[in-house]
Enzyme design. Sequence first.
Site: not given
Ligand code: BES
Ligand code: ZN
Length: 469
Positions: A244, A318
């Site tokens: 991230k 997921r």
């Molecule tokens: N934990 C995150 C989702 C999230 C984002 C929760 C912001 C709370 C605040 C999740 O694991 C994630 O990173 N999802 C990605 C999915 C993508 C790579 C398809 C996302 O939402 O960017």
């Molecule tokens: Zn994630």
Amino acid sequence: MKLKLKSEAVKADIAVIFVNEKVLHDCEDKKLLESANFEAKESQLCMLHEKAKLYVGLENFENDNLRAAASNMIQEAKKFKYESINISHNDLGNIQALVEGIILGGYEFNYYKSKNEPSSLKVVNIINEDISKKFEKAFSDAVIVAEATNFTRSLVNMTPDDMTPDDLANEAIKLAENSTKLSTQVLKYKKLEKMGMNAICAVGRASVHKPRVIHVAYKPKNAKRKITLVGKGLTYDSGGLSLKPATSMVTMKMDKAGACAVLGIIKAASELELDIEVNAFIGSAENMVDANSYKPDDVLTAKNGTTIEVRNTDAEGRLVLADVLSYAQESVESDYIFDYATLTGACMVALGSYTTGVMGHSPRLKDKFTFAAEQSGELTATLPFNNHLKKLLKSSIADISNIGSKPYGGAITAALFLDNFIEDDMKEKWLHFDIAGSAYTDTPWDCNVAGGTGAGVRMSIQFMKNLLN
Ligand code: BES
Ligand code: ZN
Ligand code: ZN
């Protein structure tokens, strides 16, 4: 701070009086309040110290307004040196909202403050000179649910190093030890590998804090229904190798909020002694970077045999849920299976950061849940499935990909991914709650202070209560 229900007025430092414009008209302090520019508008407060009264404005006495006003009130009252408050209240219809506003709005998380200066406010008395059994029960139920919500919030607010998967498992064990009605089972990493839960193991293997699967059970004697809850418990989500950006990583301690919510729900259900069997399953891991990290391009075989092409290691929730959903369905039969997860940023884009995304196959179940959520004061909106979005999960090398091939509809494609791990006979009984936005807040809103909100607890308990009526 203690909240007490009293059948007659007791001595207190101040009296709190909720007023709207209509009530203000007949108020004995009307002149004084007017000169202080108090018009009884929403979020207006007026402390009359000489009269030992705190006036609180609100538009009307409906639940959502009273809850927010009570939250506002308690935060104001805590600023002074008063130790006790009296609130006269005899309306059964909104006592729950009043209690929630006080307990949720009065919540503080001071665990990491070295100079903790507790407020002098010790007791809030709710005075009803005509208490009925129903009123008493509504009051004590509301206290249980609000405190369980705060319990969830505090778990969410703990930092990643202080709340590892093993710590979360210990919290579940502690919860069960403090109750005669709950039992726990914790599966450790080696066992998870042996059981074929390769997806959660892959997500968590780069961390020094290895994954855990936690099962907490509440089995009352006369259970009329059975509900399975599954929670995403990423104690930290760095994104893994699909790292991230720095600013998105901050707050990712909250990626365990689904797990914390299911613990809060089962805590409340057991304390309320609901005639519903509840089995809460948590998949907990830390998504980190290491020479041993799982990688984009890996293909994982989940517990149910489905092969998954990893195209982004940040879509880890997921993967964890895939295994835990399978395990939960194998372990117990149930009338409903609900999962709670801070799953996608896309859900926040779609709905804003206050609203939980509700997804599933059964329109009836979604309606029933939406009704309960509205009663509870939590915000939800349903996001619709369709086959076009489902096709975006196709993989050329494995059964499915862990991300959609197009950048839109991400909250729904994530839920459709989970659908691959819901057994046929459970399809209509399944709901997925994306609490990515609603579980955590940087700024206060409604009865939420900054930090974990406890999203999922109130609405799910309301749903359970409705099932029994
Ligand atoms: N934990 C995150 C989702 C999230 C984002 C929760 C912001 C709370 C605040 C999740 O694991 C994630 O990173 N999802 C990605 C999915 C993508 C790579 C398809 C996302 O939402 O960017
Ligand atoms: Zn994630
Ligand atoms: Zn995550």
